[in-house]
Design an enzyme around this catalytic site. Structure first.
Site, PDB file in Angstrom:
ATOM      1  N   ASP A   1       0.840  -1.199   0.000  1.00  0.00           N
ATOM      2  CA  ASP A   1       0.000   0.000   0.000  1.00  0.00           C
ATOM      3  C   ASP A   1       0.878   1.252   0.000  1.00  0.00           C
ATOM      4  O   ASP A   1       2.037   1.202   0.401  1.00  0.00           O
ATOM      5  CB  ASP A   1      -0.889   0.023   1.252  1.00  0.00           C
ATOM      6  CG  ASP A   1      -1.839  -1.166   1.282  1.00  0.00           C
ATOM      7  OD1 ASP A   1      -2.123  -1.724   0.208  1.00  0.00           O
ATOM      8  OD2 ASP A   1      -2.271  -1.535   2.386  1.00  0.00           O
TER       9      ASP A   1
HETATM   10  N1  URA Z   1      -1.167  -6.061   3.732  1.00  0.00           N
HETATM   11  C1  URA Z   1      -1.674  -4.804   3.763  1.00  0.00           C
HETATM   12  O1  URA Z   1      -2.718  -4.567   4.369  1.00  0.00           O
HETATM   13  N2  URA Z   1      -1.012  -3.839   3.138  1.00  0.00           N
HETATM   14  C2  URA Z   1       0.173  -4.030   2.508  1.00  0.00           C
HETATM   15  O2  URA Z   1       0.743  -3.073   1.973  1.00  0.00           O
HETATM   16  C3  URA Z   1       0.689  -5.327   2.475  1.00  0.00           C
HETATM   17  C4  URA Z   1       0.011  -6.328   3.103  1.00  0.00           C
END
Ligand code: URA
Length: 237
Positions: free
Chosen positions: A104
């Site tokens: 993310d």
């Molecule tokens: N899980 C998440 O919620 N976000 C990420 O960036 C990676 C794994």
């Protein structure tokens, strides 16, 4: 054809400047002849390269470890948004690079960037059980119910999570180390959200058995050496 200083830098996992210095020291040969021109182009398919008497095998593909900062997206093209590929140092940029997997925008840590599509597919496919390990900082403590549920595999809306590993990294159960084998959308955040917990910081620290290089500051990256590539493929949980 590729510039020899770039080839040496990638193959030996040294900086571009160190590669140039090896060439200036007359340690590099192509097809038996000492190279004096640091900009010389070599053909990966047929030229034979040696450095300091050792054969240099250069690879068709590159594998880069980035310590992803917050605020960039894990894509190769982001329109008006900055991507992990945009922030690569100029001398590491080449055609067809893309991030192998998604983090993310606000997640930091180990981002693998490569131009090897087959390899990326292999390590990301849930079938191959390559674990990815994260440190999640939570707004409230997690308890035994969460641990049990993570270990058994939880159901999310439209998604089934495979069993995950979780352990506390602090006395207050606010910081969790979590290992998952899938990479579903917002997976870790959604897993905790199921128990009313919000992830306030998330960092990926390991892919397979290869750990994030802690000497990389946020936003920095380096090439991954061949022997490290095999560590990524280790599926042990
Ligand atoms: N899980 C998440 O919620 N976000 C990420 O960036 C990676 C794994």
């Amino acid at each position: 054809m590729e510039r020899i200083d770039k080839v040496i830098s990638v193959a030996l996992n040294v900086s571009r400047n160190d590669a140039k210095s090896l060439i200036r020291k007359r340690l590099v040969t192509v097809n038996g002849l000492v190279v004096t021109d640091i900009g010389k182009k070599v053909d990966e398919k047929c030229d034979e390269l040696f450095c300091d008497g050792k054969r240099v095998s250069y690879n068709k593909f590159v594998y880069i470890m980035m310590n992803k900062p917050k605020g960039v997206i894990s894509a190769s093209e982001g329109g008006s948004e900055k991507t992990v590929v945009d922030i690569l140092p100029e001398d590491m940029k080449r055609k067809n690079l893309f991030p192998a997997g998604r983090l993310d925008r606000d997640t930091t840590g180990f981002m693998l960037i490569t131009d090897d599509g087959e390899f990326a597919h292999r390590i990301l496919s849930p079938k191959n059980h390559i674990p990815k390990t994260y440190i999640a900082t939570l707004d409230k403590p997690f308890d035994d119910e969460v641990i049990k549920a993570f270990e058994n595999g939880i159901e999310l809306k439209n998604d089934s999570c495979m069993p995950a590993k979780i352990k506390a990294l602090d006395e207050n159960n606010l910081v969790a180390q979590v290992t998952i084998k899938q990479g579903m959308y917002h997976q870790i955040k959604r897993m905790f959200a199921k128990f009313g917990l919000t992830v306030v910081e998330l960092e990926r620290i390991k892919m397979g058995a290869l750990e994030l290089d802690r000497s990389l500051a946020c936003g920095e990256c380096r090439y991954i050496a061949q022997e490290e590539i095999s560590l990524i493929k280790i599926a042990e949980f």
